[in-house]
Design a protein around this motif. Structure first.
Motif, PDB file in Angstrom:
ATOM      1  N   GLY A   1      -2.203  -2.856 -11.502  1.00  0.00           N
ATOM      2  CA  GLY A   1      -0.783  -3.095 -11.767  1.00  0.00           C
ATOM      3  C   GLY A   1      -0.188  -3.887 -10.627  1.00  0.00           C
ATOM      4  O   GLY A   1      -0.269  -3.454  -9.471  1.00  0.00           O
TER       5      GLY A   1
ATOM      6  N   HIS B   1      -5.172  -6.848  -5.436  1.00  0.00           N
ATOM      7  CA  HIS B   1      -5.271  -6.092  -6.690  1.00  0.00           C
ATOM      8  C   HIS B   1      -6.567  -6.433  -7.430  1.00  0.00           C
ATOM      9  O   HIS B   1      -7.205  -5.551  -8.013  1.00  0.00           O
TER      10      HIS B   1
ATOM     11  N   ARG C   1      -9.301  -4.624  -5.727  1.00  0.00           N
ATOM     12  CA  ARG C   1      -9.306  -3.184  -6.039  1.00  0.00           C
ATOM     13  C   ARG C   1      -9.861  -2.941  -7.444  1.00  0.00           C
ATOM     14  O   ARG C   1     -10.522  -1.938  -7.712  1.00  0.00           O
TER      15      ARG C   1
ATOM     16  N   ARG D   1      -4.847  16.074  -7.538  1.00  0.00           N
ATOM     17  CA  ARG D   1      -4.517  15.014  -8.498  1.00  0.00           C
ATOM     18  C   ARG D   1      -5.767  14.610  -9.276  1.00  0.00           C
ATOM     19  O   ARG D   1      -5.710  14.338 -10.475  1.00  0.00           O
TER      20      ARG D   1
ATOM     21  N   LYS E   1      -8.801   3.370  -9.531  1.00  0.00           N
ATOM     22  CA  LYS E   1      -7.634   3.367 -10.425  1.00  0.00           C
ATOM     23  C   LYS E   1      -8.114   3.496 -11.868  1.00  0.00           C
ATOM     24  O   LYS E   1      -8.249   2.513 -12.597  1.00  0.00           O
TER      25      LYS E   1
ATOM     26  N   GLU F   1      -0.672  12.121  -1.902  1.00  0.00           N
ATOM     27  CA  GLU F   1       0.111  11.119  -2.625  1.00  0.00           C
ATOM     28  C   GLU F   1       0.678  11.757  -3.886  1.00  0.00           C
ATOM     29  O   GLU F   1       0.341  12.894  -4.227  1.00  0.00           O
ATOM     30  N   THR F   2       1.535  11.038  -4.606  1.00  0.00           N
ATOM     31  CA  THR F   2       2.059  11.554  -5.878  1.00  0.00           C
ATOM     32  C   THR F   2       1.224  10.961  -7.019  1.00  0.00           C
ATOM     33  O   THR F   2       0.276  10.216  -6.784  1.00  0.00           O
ATOM     34  N   GLY F   3       1.615  11.258  -8.249  1.00  0.00           N
ATOM     35  CA  GLY F   3       0.834  10.830  -9.406  1.00  0.00           C
ATOM     36  C   GLY F   3       0.731   9.325  -9.553  1.00  0.00           C
ATOM     37  O   GLY F   3      -0.230   8.819 -10.125  1.00  0.00           O
ATOM     38  N   ALA F   4       1.715   8.581  -9.052  1.00  0.00           N
ATOM     39  CA  ALA F   4       1.691   7.125  -9.234  1.00  0.00           C
ATOM     40  C   ALA F   4       2.243   6.366  -8.034  1.00  0.00           C
ATOM     41  O   ALA F   4       2.668   5.226  -8.163  1.00  0.00           O
TER      42      ALA F   4
ATOM     43  N   ASN G   1       2.158   6.204  -3.310  1.00  0.00           N
ATOM     44  CA  ASN G   1       1.821   6.754  -1.998  1.00  0.00           C
ATOM     45  C   ASN G   1       3.068   7.358  -1.357  1.00  0.00           C
ATOM     46  O   ASN G   1       4.191   7.117  -1.805  1.00  0.00           O
TER      47      ASN G   1
ATOM     48  N   VAL H   1      -1.400  -1.195  -2.341  1.00  0.00           N
ATOM     49  CA  VAL H   1      -1.121  -2.516  -1.771  1.00  0.00           C
ATOM     50  C   VAL H   1       0.303  -2.529  -1.204  1.00  0.00           C
ATOM     51  O   VAL H   1       0.571  -3.162  -0.182  1.00  0.00           O
ATOM     52  N   THR H   2       1.203  -1.798  -1.851  1.00  0.00           N
ATOM     53  CA  THR H   2       2.572  -1.696  -1.336  1.00  0.00           C
ATOM     54  C   THR H   2       2.562  -0.949  -0.003  1.00  0.00           C
ATOM     55  O   THR H   2       3.253  -1.344   0.944  1.00  0.00           O
ATOM     56  N   ARG H   3       1.798   0.140   0.061  1.00  0.00           N
ATOM     57  CA  ARG H   3       1.647   0.891   1.314  1.00  0.00           C
ATOM     58  C   ARG H   3       1.217  -0.047   2.430  1.00  0.00           C
ATOM     59  O   ARG H   3       1.820  -0.092   3.493  1.00  0.00           O
TER      60      ARG H   3
ATOM     61  N   SER I   1       5.862   4.875  -2.233  1.00  0.00           N
ATOM     62  CA  SER I   1       5.630   3.435  -2.301  1.00  0.00           C
ATOM     63  C   SER I   1       4.620   3.102  -3.388  1.00  0.00           C
ATOM     64  O   SER I   1       3.622   3.797  -3.548  1.00  0.00           O
ATOM     65  N   GLY I   2       4.900   2.039  -4.114  1.00  0.00           N
ATOM     66  CA  GLY I   2       3.976   1.578  -5.136  1.00  0.00           C
ATOM     67  C   GLY I   2       4.536   0.332  -5.818  1.00  0.00           C
ATOM     68  O   GLY I   2       5.715   0.026  -5.672  1.00  0.00           O
TER      69      GLY I   2
HETATM   70  N1  PLP Z   1      -1.108   5.880  -5.862  1.00  0.00           N
HETATM   71  C1  PLP Z   1      -1.245   5.932  -7.196  1.00  0.00           C
HETATM   72  C2  PLP Z   1      -1.883   7.124  -7.783  1.00  0.00           C
HETATM   73  C3  PLP Z   1      -0.813   4.869  -7.996  1.00  0.00           C
HETATM   74  O1  PLP Z   1      -0.943   4.909  -9.326  1.00  0.00           O
HETATM   75  C4  PLP Z   1      -0.217   3.753  -7.383  1.00  0.00           C
HETATM   76  C5  PLP Z   1       0.243   2.626  -8.183  1.00  0.00           C
HETATM   77  O2  PLP Z   1      -0.469   1.730  -8.432  1.00  0.00           O
HETATM   78  C6  PLP Z   1      -0.091   3.744  -5.983  1.00  0.00           C
HETATM   79  C7  PLP Z   1      -0.549   4.819  -5.255  1.00  0.00           C
HETATM   80  C8  PLP Z   1       0.487   2.576  -5.278  1.00  0.00           C
HETATM   81  O3  PLP Z   1      -0.401   1.475  -5.310  1.00  0.00           O
HETATM   82  P1  PLP Z   1       0.154   0.005  -5.249  1.00  0.00           P
HETATM   83  O4  PLP Z   1       1.094  -0.034  -4.100  1.00  0.00           O
HETATM   84  O5  PLP Z   1      -1.068  -0.815  -5.009  1.00  0.00           O
HETATM   85  O6  PLP Z   1       0.811  -0.284  -6.522  1.00  0.00           O
END
Ligand code: PLP
Ligand code: COI
Length: 336
Positions: free
Chosen positions: A58, A77, A80, A173, A182, A216-219, A221, A243-245, A281-282
């Protein structure tokens, strides 16, 4: 389409009418093509449906006032996605092929990219299609790679409203070696605890802290900021390397913060929360402030309970680069 019509639609629920697709069979990938977005014919014995051989990515493309379009950190991305494919023993598309599929699709969907602060969310998906229900311990030698595109705005309804998060110290998780992958199964695994937490505590998300270690959370960091220091968990296989992290850590260093990556526990997190800030972050979340952490039924306010100034400052620094309002000093944007 006129994307602004969909500004209030839930994140990801609107797709552009074009998608990119390629298939793998007999040891080779087909030529990629752009097709009308719609159902694919898939055999009910397909490997991904039974054995979960599926992974995705994503990331976002942004359109500027001058009409130019820029994709944020596509190389990371794509890399990854390769890592996820490898971990699931799926046929790996060549990075150049996937990059070409994405850029061609973005080019063909220019008219569907919302103005800032909206973006075009890009969703490559790779899944095993070998029709063999006995292949539990055999990789799929056939696969489909698609790239979907979706005009998006805020992921969390309510925009910059501070989030309420449940601290979960028991459930994981996902399996510890798969956090870095992912794959859809990880989201399915987190769904039960997340829905239960929503129902029981009215929280927005669950922060997984297996054995008391903050993860981390479900979606997204998780990171904390206090007294010029940014704290987040050090990289290991148990969570997704956002990648946002990574981008925020680079920007934080640029802005003079001390960046600390290490394992830390819930007690320390709650200590930081008394005077500091916490955020998720995400790609979808961008940087979303946390206002409340709920642990064992007790609510702990983070700072003054609102989205803090450091969180806003870091978010703005990131968004300014993505939207072309600040120079791209780290070479993160690909122009289409
Ligand atoms: N952790 C999880 C479980 C995610 O689903 C995401 C989203 O993609 C992230 C972290 C953050 O990743 P990114 O910053 O690469 O989108
Ligand atoms: C992303 O930020 O790209 C995500 O993976 C969130 C998504 C699960 C909606």
């Amino acid at each position: 389409m006129n994307p602004s019509r969909h500004q209030n639609a839930p994140f990801g629920s609107i797709l552009t009418d074009k998608m990119a697709i390629a298939t793998y069979r007999d040891g080779a990938w087909s030529e990629a093509e752009i097709r009308v977005t719609g159902p694919l014919e898939i055999h009910p014995a397909a490997h991904a449906l039974h054995y979960g051989s599926s992974c995705f990515e994503g990331f976002k493309a942004y359109r500027r006032a001058d009409g130019s379009v820029h994709i944020f950190r596509m190389d990371r991305h794509v890399a990854r996605m390769m890592q996820s494919a490898r971990a699931l023993v799926l046929p790996e598309p060549d990075p150049a092929r996937l990059t070409q599929m994405v850029t061609t699709l973005v080019d063909r969907c220019r008219g569907d990219i919302p103005d800032a602060p909206g973006a075009l969310y890009l969703r490559p998906l790779l899944f095993g299609t070998l029709p063999n229900i006995g292949a539990a311990a055999t990789p799929s030698t056939e696969a489909v790679l698609v790239v979907l595109a979706s005009p998006v705005w805020d992921y969390f309804a309510g925009g910059m409203k501070p989030l309420k998060i449940l601290v979960e110290e028991h459930a994981q998780r996902c399996a510890p070696h798969l956090g870095v992958v992912k794959t859809g199964g990880n989201y399915a695994a987190a769904m039960g605890p997340t829905l239960a937490a929503r129902k029981a505590h009215g929280v927005d998300q669950v922060l997984f802290c297996p054995g008391g270690e903050v993860q981390e959370t479900g979606a997204a960091n998780f990171l904390m900021i206090r007294d010029g220091e940014l704290l987040t968990r050090s990289l290991d296989s148990s969570f997704l390397h956002g990648v946002t992290r990574d981008s925020l850590l680079v920007l934080a260093r640029d802005l003079g913060y001390r960046v600390t990556e290490r394992v830390f526990r819930v007690d320390e997190m709650l200590q930081w929360a008394q005077t500091g800030e916490a955020a998720l972050s995400g790609t979808a979340a961008v940087l979303a402030g946390v206002g409340t952490l709920v642990r064992e039924g007790v609510s702990h306010q983070v700072g003054d309970g609102s989205v803090g100034p450091e969180t806003r400052k870091l978010r703005e620094a990131l968004v300014a680069i993505q939207q072309g309002e600040a120079p791209d000093r780290h070479g993160w944007l690909t122009r289409v």
